[in-house]
Design an enzyme around this catalytic site. Sequence first.
Site, PDB file in Angstrom:
ATOM      1  N   THR A  91       3.974  -4.695 -10.367  1.00 35.15           N
ATOM      2  CA  THR A  91       3.687  -3.614 -11.317  1.00 35.15           C
ATOM      3  C   THR A  91       5.008  -3.266 -11.995  1.00 35.15           C
ATOM      4  O   THR A  91       5.953  -2.830 -11.331  1.00 35.15           O
ATOM      5  CB  THR A  91       3.142  -2.366 -10.587  1.00 35.15           C
ATOM      6  OG1 THR A  91       2.005  -2.756  -9.812  1.00 35.15           O
ATOM      7  CG2 THR A  91       2.738  -1.294 -11.575  1.00 35.15           C
ATOM      8  N   LYS A  97      -3.252  -1.492 -15.706  1.00 34.44           N
ATOM      9  CA  LYS A  97      -2.843  -1.019 -14.372  1.00 34.44           C
ATOM     10  C   LYS A  97      -2.326   0.427 -14.425  1.00 34.44           C
ATOM     11  O   LYS A  97      -2.728   1.275 -13.633  1.00 34.44           O
ATOM     12  CB  LYS A  97      -1.763  -1.956 -13.827  1.00 34.44           C
ATOM     13  CG  LYS A  97      -1.034  -1.490 -12.593  1.00 34.44           C
ATOM     14  CD  LYS A  97      -1.830  -1.705 -11.341  1.00 34.44           C
ATOM     15  CE  LYS A  97      -1.117  -1.114 -10.127  1.00 34.44           C
ATOM     16  NZ  LYS A  97      -1.921  -1.169  -8.925  1.00 34.44           N
ATOM     17  N   LYS A 105       5.929   5.882  -8.604  1.00 35.37           N
ATOM     18  CA  LYS A 105       6.430   4.766  -9.424  1.00 35.37           C
ATOM     19  C   LYS A 105       5.468   4.499 -10.587  1.00 35.37           C
ATOM     20  O   LYS A 105       5.887   4.395 -11.749  1.00 35.37           O
ATOM     21  CB  LYS A 105       6.566   3.497  -8.559  1.00 35.37           C
ATOM     22  CG  LYS A 105       6.917   2.255  -9.369  1.00 35.37           C
ATOM     23  CD  LYS A 105       6.786   0.952  -8.580  1.00 35.37           C
ATOM     24  CE  LYS A 105       6.882  -0.224  -9.546  1.00 35.37           C
ATOM     25  NZ  LYS A 105       6.678  -1.524  -8.931  1.00 35.37           N
TER      26      LYS A 105
HETATM   27  P1  NAD Z   1       7.893  -5.064  -1.013  1.00 35.49           P
HETATM   28  O1  NAD Z   1       9.122  -4.266  -1.188  1.00 35.49           O
HETATM   29  O2  NAD Z   1       7.225  -5.122   0.324  1.00 35.49           O
HETATM   30  O3  NAD Z   1       8.139  -6.593  -1.497  1.00 35.49           O
HETATM   31  C1  NAD Z   1       9.011  -6.961  -2.530  1.00 35.49           C
HETATM   32  C2  NAD Z   1       9.774  -8.178  -2.038  1.00 35.49           C
HETATM   33  O4  NAD Z   1      10.601  -8.664  -3.103  1.00 35.49           O
HETATM   34  C3  NAD Z   1      10.714  -7.867  -0.880  1.00 35.49           C
HETATM   35  O5  NAD Z   1      10.389  -8.700   0.223  1.00 35.49           O
HETATM   36  C4  NAD Z   1      12.111  -8.183  -1.441  1.00 35.49           C
HETATM   37  O6  NAD Z   1      12.999  -8.745  -0.471  1.00 35.49           O
HETATM   38  C5  NAD Z   1      11.775  -9.165  -2.524  1.00 35.49           C
HETATM   39  N1  NAD Z   1      12.823  -9.274  -3.537  1.00 35.49           N
HETATM   40  C6  NAD Z   1      13.508  -8.268  -4.163  1.00 35.49           C
HETATM   41  N2  NAD Z   1      14.382  -8.783  -5.058  1.00 35.49           N
HETATM   42  C7  NAD Z   1      14.242 -10.136  -4.985  1.00 35.49           C
HETATM   43  C8  NAD Z   1      14.877 -11.225  -5.642  1.00 35.49           C
HETATM   44  N3  NAD Z   1      15.833 -11.010  -6.578  1.00 35.49           N
HETATM   45  N4  NAD Z   1      14.501 -12.476  -5.309  1.00 35.49           N
HETATM   46  C9  NAD Z   1      13.546 -12.699  -4.387  1.00 35.49           C
HETATM   47  N5  NAD Z   1      12.904 -11.707  -3.714  1.00 35.49           N
HETATM   48  C10 NAD Z   1      13.262 -10.453  -4.012  1.00 35.49           C
HETATM   49  O7  NAD Z   1       6.865  -4.503  -2.117  1.00 35.49           O
HETATM   50  P2  NAD Z   1       5.268  -4.727  -2.178  1.00 35.49           P
HETATM   51  O8  NAD Z   1       4.575  -3.571  -1.549  1.00 35.49           O
HETATM   52  O9  NAD Z   1       4.980  -6.121  -1.740  1.00 35.49           O
HETATM   53  O10 NAD Z   1       5.034  -4.549  -3.753  1.00 35.49           O
HETATM   54  C11 NAD Z   1       5.354  -5.577  -4.665  1.00 35.49           C
HETATM   55  C12 NAD Z   1       4.833  -5.178  -6.036  1.00 35.49           C
HETATM   56  O11 NAD Z   1       3.430  -4.948  -5.974  1.00 35.49           O
HETATM   57  C13 NAD Z   1       5.446  -3.896  -6.592  1.00 35.49           C
HETATM   58  O12 NAD Z   1       5.683  -4.064  -7.956  1.00 35.49           O
HETATM   59  C14 NAD Z   1       4.369  -2.850  -6.319  1.00 35.49           C
HETATM   60  O13 NAD Z   1       4.421  -1.767  -7.236  1.00 35.49           O
HETATM   61  C15 NAD Z   1       3.117  -3.661  -6.494  1.00 35.49           C
HETATM   62  N6  NAD Z   1       1.940  -3.155  -5.756  1.00 35.49           N
HETATM   63  C16 NAD Z   1       2.051  -2.771  -4.461  1.00 35.49           C
HETATM   64  C17 NAD Z   1       0.928  -2.302  -3.792  1.00 35.49           C
HETATM   65  C18 NAD Z   1       1.011  -1.866  -2.359  1.00 35.49           C
HETATM   66  O14 NAD Z   1       0.049  -1.233  -1.876  1.00 35.49           O
HETATM   67  N7  NAD Z   1       2.079  -2.178  -1.631  1.00 35.49           N
HETATM   68  C19 NAD Z   1      -0.311  -2.230  -4.448  1.00 35.49           C
HETATM   69  C20 NAD Z   1      -0.392  -2.664  -5.776  1.00 35.49           C
HETATM   70  C21 NAD Z   1       0.744  -3.131  -6.419  1.00 35.49           C
END
Ligand code: NAD
Length: 290
Positions: free
Chosen positions: A87, A162, A237
């Site tokens: 997102t 979204k 966010k």
């Molecule tokens: P998270 O923090 O668990 O996962 C993000 C991952 O990205 C981490 O493991 C981090 O190490 C990795 N990362 C960061 N920088 C990086 C880089 N330069 N290279 C490689 N890896 C890198 O977050 P999440 O909960 O998995 O959410 C991910 C996305 O999905 C976000 O944008 C969030 O807004 C969206 N989202 C999350 C949810 C939820 O319920 N968690 C629901 C809908 C959407």
Amino acid sequence: MQIGFIGLGNMGGPMARNLAAAGHSVTGFDLSAPMPEGVTAAATAAEAADARDVVITMLPNGAILKSVAADILPSMQAGSVLVDCSTVEVDAARAVAADCAASGLGFLDAPVSGGVGGAAAGTLTFMVGGDDKSFEAAGPLFEIMGQKAVHCGGAGNGQAAKICNNMILGVTMIATCEAFALADKLGLDRQSMFDVVSTSSGYSWSLNAYCPAPGVGPQSPADNDYKPGFAAELMLKDLRLSQAAAEAADADTPMGAAARTLYEDFVEKENGKGQDFSAMLPRFEQRGRS
Ligand code: NAD
């Protein structure tokens, strides 16, 4: 398909695992998260993206997406598609789409709804922006990771859908919580409140499917001491993203702005961080009008 998957956190990890379990060849990269079952580790993001049919990113924000895209675009093969499921800002999605087009690559912004449970179960909803050809190429992957993919138009439109959806969600959750807190003070029991509103014109997903009052309605994070679920900071966010987009587009969104301010206070000045976004109900209960 040969798939690269970058960002294997709470959402990306189970999504990549499901793709591998369905028989695709998945190469993954993350700065810190462990490799999901069935996914081969790459040493860098560029290596994960090298010569793949589709590269999927699931990253924390738009700045990181842009920097990862700058890193991987030169290694992606002509005609392949970058699918960003994070997102992020509408503008960030459109900027990466333009860079992809300039390099002869397809791009889809494909943010998801359904949370960590939906990612694990393969029941996410994808809202997708981008061209038809890229949407068709990635279609079989959306079917594995989710139950529905809606093609919303050109690049950035998935992110637009979204943040509009989640602006409604934030506003209706706050309205539902303040109405429950008012009903409490008026001596109305919560079950009666639920029975009436869930079948009257005040109903919404926030009340009917995700009731913020414990012990009422279907099981929800309220029944688990408000452990997320969907954390208040993630709602903040998304509300910030919708307000930034509204400012850029000169759209009048007073309820979205009020929701952003309330979640900002809840997360940054009160005890909301780490709680589910429906914990607005105990917050309102503890307060009076001043
Ligand atoms: P998270 O923090 O668990 O996962 C993000 C991952 O990205 C981490 O493991 C981090 O190490 C990795 N990362 C960061 N920088 C990086 C880089 N330069 N290279 C490689 N890896 C890198 O977050 P999440 O909960 O998995 O959410 C991910 C996305 O999905 C976000 O944008 C969030 O807004 C969206 N989202 C999350 C949810 C939820 O319920 N968690 C629901 C809908 C959407």
